[in-house]
Enzyme design. Structure first.
Site, short mmCIF file in Angstrom:
data_model
loop_
_atom_site.label_atom_id
_atom_site.label_comp_id
_atom_site.label_asym_id
_atom_site.label_seq_id
_atom_site.Cartn_x
_atom_site.Cartn_y
_atom_site.Cartn_z
N LYS A 180 71.44 12.48 42.77
CA LYS A 180 70.75 13.93 42.41
C LYS A 180 70.20 14.38 43.36
O LYS A 180 69.57 15.65 43.49
CB LYS A 180 70.00 13.67 41.10
CG LYS A 180 70.76 13.13 40.15
CD LYS A 180 69.98 12.87 38.79
CE LYS A 180 70.53 12.65 37.36
NZ LYS A 180 70.98 11.21 37.06
N SER A 209 65.49 12.36 35.20
CA SER A 209 66.64 11.69 35.93
C SER A 209 67.85 12.20 34.98
O SER A 209 68.70 11.51 34.87
CB SER A 209 66.83 10.41 36.20
OG SER A 209 67.80 10.12 37.05
N SER A 230 71.47 7.14 40.62
CA SER A 230 70.97 8.57 40.36
C SER A 230 70.29 9.10 41.60
O SER A 230 69.82 10.32 41.61
CB SER A 230 70.07 8.41 39.24
OG SER A 230 70.62 8.48 37.92
#
Length: 403
Positions: free
Chosen positions: A87, A144, A84
């Site tokens: 991102k 997230s 993640s």
């Protein structure tokens, strides 16, 4: 070429801080480290200017935000699964659109079925609804949310595939040389890679380029659709960092990139490849503390300080002031500063004409345990060339007097 050396201890521009017992204790603790579960990890500590430091992270990279000095490096240029932490570049593109005025915080974006069905960490957006950009930003950063990232990507790129093209283009522009993206979320894919160095560079650019939006990173909770979720960044939750992102996949393990500012100094640290959330929280806190206790930023010269007056040949003035052009700050280990030295080199005399801003010298910082640094030194004034009669007199004077 004239060269002049300056010992740092003799420079009035440097302010020395105390070496605390706590700093020494932290240094010893970090040097000892802890045994990693993987013997290969234990046998490969991180490199630092002070020598090897053990870490259970498989990949690690730490930098000083203001100077860019590399303070910690363990396989920092290896391509790794970014999970993640991907991102961050999704959010960079969103912030860039906001700054350009091509997107607004109160714009409402549609939720597709693909976004609604997205698995993993979620903001829990609902199919067929419209969600404000500002809420989606919080959904990505605090929660997230894979679904939130996909809503933003589809709106900006027309599709996730179209947005991925923007991600890879932006990565090239930012100099992320070990990054390649195939999705906007960090969803597991063998072809999606970043390096720990690239993640630190990207984190630095987010903070530097978009200070008006970075405050979202420090939010500890966000509630959407009746569901309140906490920020997954353990250091943000404790108040010891103000961003940026965590991540986890089976291939990449547990990772985090954190930014912390203490006493006016900011450090960015990326760790990846740890085995548990607890290990991630403990290791990021320990190494961040160590970086702050063992290094400090030192101002050698301020932007307007005249470092030297350099002789000029055949110019309207006999000398030209030489400056750094900007505040010259270096990151140095607290207890190794006395071994560092500044060296100034320049051609003497410098031939006229000289334009303000021309490089006329070089300043280098060297020393045991000190990250090497080389900085151009600039002319602070315009110096015109003498006319023919003046040049003739200067040549005669030099011939007669040697000056």
């Amino acid at each position: 070429m004239l060269t002049r050396r300056l010992g740092l201890l003799a420079s009035a521009a440097i302010a020395f801080g105390p070496w605390s017992a706590l700093a020494e204790q932290r240094k010893v603790s970090a040097a000892r480290g802890r045994k990693a579960k993987d013997p290969a990890v234990t046998g490969s500590p991180a490199d630092t200017p002070l020598g090897p430091v053990d870490t259970t992270a498989r990949w690690a990279y730490g930098i000083d935000f203001d100077t860019g000095a590399v303070l910690l490096n363990k396989q920092g240029d290896d391509e790794m699964p970014p999970s993640s932490m991907t991102k961050l570049i999704t959010i960079y593109i969103v912030y860039d659109r906001l700054k350009q005025g091509r997107l607004k915080l109160d714009d409402e974006l549609p939720v597709s079925e693909k976004a609604w069905r997205m698995q993993g960490s979620k903001m829990f957006v609902q199919i067929g609804t419209q969600v404000k950009v500002e809420d989606l930003i919080r959904g990505v950063i605090v929660q997230s949310g894979n679904d939130a990232a996909l809503v933003l990507a589809e709106a900006i790129g027309g599709s996730e595939e179209g947005f991925v093209e923007l991600m890879n283009k932006k990565a090239q522009e930012l100099g992320l040389t070990h990054s390649h993206f195939v999705n906007c979320t960090g969803w597991p894919d063998a072809n999606q890679t970043m390096s720990a160095r690239d993640i630190c560079v990207l984190a630095s650019r987010i903070i530097r380029d978009f200070p008006e939006y970075y405050h979202y990173d420090s939010e500890k909770t966000f509630k959407y659709n009746g569901i309140e979720q906490g920020n997954r960044n353990p250091m943000v939750q404790k108040g010891t960092a103000d961003g940026l992102k965590t991540g986890h996949t089976e291939a990449g393990g547990y990772g985090v990139v954190v930014s912390s500012k203490r006493n006016g100094r900011r450090v960015i640290l990326c760790l990846n490849g740890m085995s548990t959330m607890h290990e991630r929280a403990e290791e990021s806190e320990r190494l961040m503390d160590w970086l702050f206790f063992n290094f400090e930023d030192v101002t050698l010269y301020s932007a307007g300080d005249v470092i030297e007056r350099v002789p000029v040949w055949l110019g309207s003035e006999r000398t030209v002031p030489m400056v750094a052009g900007k505040d010259l700050i270096v990151t140095m280990p607290r207890n190794w500063r006395q071994k560092a030295a500044v060296k100034i080199a320049y051609a003497s005399p410098v031939k006229a004409p000289i334009a303000k801003g021309d490089q006329i010298g070089t300043l280098t910082v060297t020393g045991e345990g000190v990250p090497n640094m080389e900085v151009p030194l600039l002319a602070a004034e315009d110096i015109t060339r003498l006319g023919l009669p003046g040049r003739a007199m200067a040549v005669i004077q030099r011939y007669v007097t040697g000056t």
